[in-house]
Design an enzyme around this catalytic site. Structure first.
Site, PDB file in Angstrom:
ATOM      1  N   GLU A  73      50.250  38.242  31.596  1.00 51.62           N
ATOM      2  CA  GLU A  73      48.892  38.805  31.652  1.00 51.62           C
ATOM      3  C   GLU A  73      48.247  38.869  30.267  1.00 51.62           C
ATOM      4  O   GLU A  73      47.585  39.844  29.912  1.00 51.62           O
ATOM      5  CB  GLU A  73      48.902  40.191  32.315  1.00 51.62           C
ATOM      6  N   GLY A  74      48.428  37.816  29.504  1.00 54.89           N
ATOM      7  CA  GLY A  74      47.893  37.754  28.148  1.00 54.89           C
ATOM      8  C   GLY A  74      48.951  38.192  27.163  1.00 54.89           C
ATOM      9  O   GLY A  74      49.349  39.357  27.143  1.00 54.89           O
TER      10      GLY A  74
END
Length: 598
Positions: free
Chosen positions: A441-442
Site C-alpha cells: 500500500e505504498g
C-alpha cells in the site's frame, strides 16, 4: 490476560480519550449504546479466540498450495470467515438502508483489530472485501451495486484490488493491462497483475476483482487509467454465478509472512475473452481506487499496530513468568532467581513496545473517528476540515505503525531471547507478518514523498494548520495540569520546529533537494503526532485518576507518556534539522561509490 486484546486499554481509548459515547448520541448512530458496543467487541473476541487464534501457527506453516491451476488454503480459514460473516461483520460499515449495520467506523476498527491481532492472515480476506465493496458502493452504478454488494456484504463473495503489474510495481503510470470496448459498458480485459492478495482461493463462492486498466487511445500515464469490475465468474442475467471469466492463476508468491493470505500473479484473458465492466467514468480509475487505497493504508497501519500488540502481550506475559538472574546488587547464587521483568533493560524493552503500540492504536482510532465525525456533520466547512486532517494523517497512520510497531516486534523477540528466534513461540511469526507493512500500500519512502511533496502543501498548508489547531487544543488542556506541563511545552516546541522545517523546504522550490529527506521528515512528523496522541492519553489518565483514584493502569499510561516524551520525541530534532537543511549526503551518492569500480 488475553493474548489478543487488552480490553481495558481499548475501553480507555474509546471512551476516556476519544469520547465515543458522544458519537452514539447522534441520529446516525443512535441504534448503539455502550452496552451494545461491548457486546459487539465480546463477539469479536470470542470468534477470534475460538477460530482465528488456535490455528494461526498451522496456517503460517502450511501456506497456500498451487494445485491444478487453483490455490488451496488451510482448511481452518473458511470456517473462521464464515463465523465472521454470520456475525454480520462484513456489512458492519454499510448503511442500514442497504442492509448494513451502520456501525461507527471507530467501533469497526476496534473490533477488526481483535481479529487482526489473533490472525492477520485470515482477516486480510475480510478487510480486502470490505474495501472493495466500499469503493463499489461509492462509484458503481445502481445495477452494479445491486448485483455485487449483497453477496459481498454477506461474506459469500470476496473482493480484491488489482493495481501492480510484474514490470511496474508501484509505478502505476506504466501499467499495460488493456480494456478493449465491447459495448454497453463491457470491456475485454487483457494483461497480468502481480502481488494480488486474495486473488485466488477456495474460500468464497466468487471473487470480485477491482482492476485498473487502460482503454485504448486514452491519455498517457495515470490520467489514462480506468477502473473495472472483473469477477472470477461472470453473472447470469438473474445475478447468479455463471461461466468462468478466463482469469488464470499464473503463480503464488511465497512470502516471508502473511502466509495464510494468498498472494498471486493473475493473467486476465490468456485463455479466452475476460469480461470487465467499467466503474464510473473512463480514465477516473486511479481517483476511484484511491478511495480503497486510502482506507487500506489506514488498515495497514492498524494491522501493524495489532501485530505489535500481539508481540507486546506475549512478551509481557513471558517476562512475568520467566525466572532468570538476580539484581546487580545481589551476588548470592543461593537466593531465588527473579522474573526477568524485574531487570531494568527488560522494562525498557517492554515500555518501548507499550509506547509504540498504544500510541499507534490511539492514532488509528482517532483517524477512524474523523470518518465518523464527517459522516454526522452537515457543515461543509467542518467536513472539509475533517477531510484535510484525514488526508494529512493517512500517510502517517500507515507508515509510522509499520515502522515502529515492527520495531516493537523486534523487542518482543529480544525479551524471549533464543526462544523468541524459534518457531516454538509466536513472536517470530508476528515479526515476519509485520515486515510486509512498510512495503505494501505504498512503500515507506513513497509516503515520505507524499507527505512532504503534497500533503503539507495542499490548500496552502491548510491541512497542517488544521492539525496544529487540534494539537494546540490538547496542549492548552495539558498546560492546566501540573504533572503534564513539561510535555505540553515540549510538544508546543515541536510544532514550531515542524512549521520552520516546512517553511525552509517549500521556499527552496527545488523538488530534487526538497524531497531527498522525505522519509526522515515522515518519521519525525509521525513521532510528533504520536507524542500528541500520548498527551491526549495523559490528560485522560489524569482525569480518570481524579474520578476513580489512581490505579496501575493510569500510572502505566502516564509512565509510557513520559517515556515517549523523554526518550523518543527528542530524536526528531536531528531529523528535522537534516530535512530543513535539505542535506544531500546520500542523495548525491553515485552508483559506483557503493562498491567502487566493478
Amino acid at each position: 490476560m488475553s493474548e489478543i486484546v487488552n480490553r481495558e486499554d481499548l475501553d480507555f481509548l474509546l471512551y476516556d480519550v476519544l469520547k465515543t459515547e458522544q458519537l452514539l448520541k447522534t441520529d446516525r448512530y443512535a441504534a448503539y449504546d455502550r452496552d451494545a458496543i461491548t457486546a459487539i467487541l465480546d463477539t469479536a473476541q470470542n470468534i477470534a479466540e475460538d477460530l482465528y487464534w488456535p490455528d494461526a501457527a498451522a496456517i503460517d506453516a502450511e501456506e497456500p498450495r498451487f494445485e491444478n491451476g487453483a490455490a488451496i488454503t488451510h482448511p481452518s480459514i473458511k470456517p473462521a470467515l464464515a463465523a465472521y460473516a454470520e456475525a454480520g461483520l462484513f456489512s458492519a460499515g454499510f448503511d442500514e438502508d442497504i442492509g448494513g449495520m451502520q456501525l461507527p467506523m471507530i467501533v469497526q476498527t476496534a473490533a477488526n483489530g481483535i481479529f487482526s491481532c489473533a490472525n492477520i492472515s485470515i482477516q486480510g480476506y475480510a478487510l480486502l472485501t470490505a474495501g472493495a465493496a466500499n469503493m463499489l458502493n461509492a462509484f458503481g452504478s445502481d445495477a452494479q451495486k445491486a448485483a455485487y454488494l449483497p453477496p459481498m456484504m454477506e461474506g459469500r463473495w470476496f473482493g480484491t484490488m488489482c493495481l501492480s503489474e510484474p514490470h511496474a510495481g508501484s509505478s502505476l503510470a506504466d501499467i499495460r493491462t488493456k480494456a478493449a470496448p465491447l459495448g454497453n459498458g463491457r470491456y475485454a480485459i487483457k494483461g497480468a497483475k502481480m502481488w494480488i492478495s486474495g486473488g485466488e482461493q477456495d474460500i468464497s463462492e466468487n471473487i470480485v476483482h477491482m482492476v485498473l486498466a487502460k482503454i485504448p487511445d486514452g491519455p498517457p500515464g495515470v490520467k489514462g487509467i480506468s477502473l473495472f469490475i472483473v469477477p472470477k465468474f461472470r453473472l447470469t442475467p438473474d445475478g447468479e454465478i455463471g461461466a468462468a471469466n478466463n482469469i488464470s492463476l499464473a503463480g503464488l508468491n511465497h512470502k516471508m509472512g502473511y502466509r495464510g493470505t494468498t498472494n498471486t500473479l493473475l493473467n486476465f484473458g490468456d485463455d479466452g475473452e475476460c469480461e470487465g465492466w467499467l466503474v464510473g467514468e473512463p480514465h477516473q480509475g486511479l481517483r476511484y481506487m484511491f478511495h480503497m487505497m486510502n482506507e487500506a493504508r489506514i488498515g495497514v497501519g492498524h494491522g501493524a499496530t495489532m501485530l505489535g500488540l500481539a508481540g507486546y502481550l506475549h512478551s509481557l506475559q513471558y517476562a512475568k513468568e520467566r525466572p532468570q538472574g538476580r539484581q546487580p546488587d545481589n551476588k548470592d547464587p543461593n537466593t531465588p532467581q527473579i522474573p526477568i521483568i524485574e531487570h531494568a533493560d527488560i522494562k525498557r524493552l517492554l515500555l518501548t513496545q507499550k509506547a509504540y503500540v498504544e500510541g499507534a492504536m490511539g492514532l488509528v482510532l482517532y483517524c477512524a473517528q474523523l470518518v465518523d465525525q464527517a459522516a454526522i456533520s452537515s457543515d461543509e466547512a467542518e467536513q472539509k476540515r475533517l477531510g484535510l486532517l484525514l488526508d494529512l494523517l493517512t500517510p502517517i497512520a500507515k507508515s509510522w505503525p509499520s515502522e515502529y510497531c515492527l520495531e516493537a516486534n523486534k523487542h518482543a523477540i529480544q525479551i524471549l531471547g533464543g526462544y523468541g528466534y524459534t518457531r516454538d513461540y509466536p513472536v517470530e511469526r508476528f515479526y515476519r507478518d509485520n515486515r510486509l507493512n512498510p512495503i505494501h500500500e505504498g512503500a515507506h519512502g513513497i509516503h515520505g514523498i507524499d507527505i512532504l511533496g503534497r500533503k503539507v502543501r495542499m490548500h496552502n498548508g491548510g491541512a497542517v494548520l488544521a492539525l496544529r489547531e487540534e494539537m494546540q487544543s490538547t496542549i492548552a488542556e495539558a498546560e492546566g495540569i501540573d504533572e503534564l506541563s513539561n510535555e505540553a511545552a515540549a510538544l508546543r516546541q515541536s510544532l514550531d520546529t515542524i512549521a520552520a522545517t516546512i517553511q525552509s523546504i517549500v521556499s527552496a522550490q527545488d523538488p530534487q533537494r526538497e524531497l531527498a529527506n522525505g522519509t526522515l521528515f515522515l518519521d519525525a512528523f509521525g513521532h510528533v503526532v504520536i507524542a500528541w496522541i500520548w498527551l491526549m492519553q495523559g490528560v485522560a489518565a489524569k482525569k480518570r485518576a481524579e474520578r476513580k483514584t489512581a490505579s496501575a493502569f493510569t500510572d502505566g499510561k502516564l509512565r509510557a507518556m513520559r517515556f515517549f516524551f523523554r526518550y523518543e520525541l527528542p530524536k526528531t530534532d536531528l531529523a528535522f534539522s537534516l530535512a530543513s537543511r535539505m542535506d544531500q549526503t546520500f542523495a548525491q551518492a553515485q552508483a559506483d561509490e557503493f562498491t567502487g569500480s566493478a
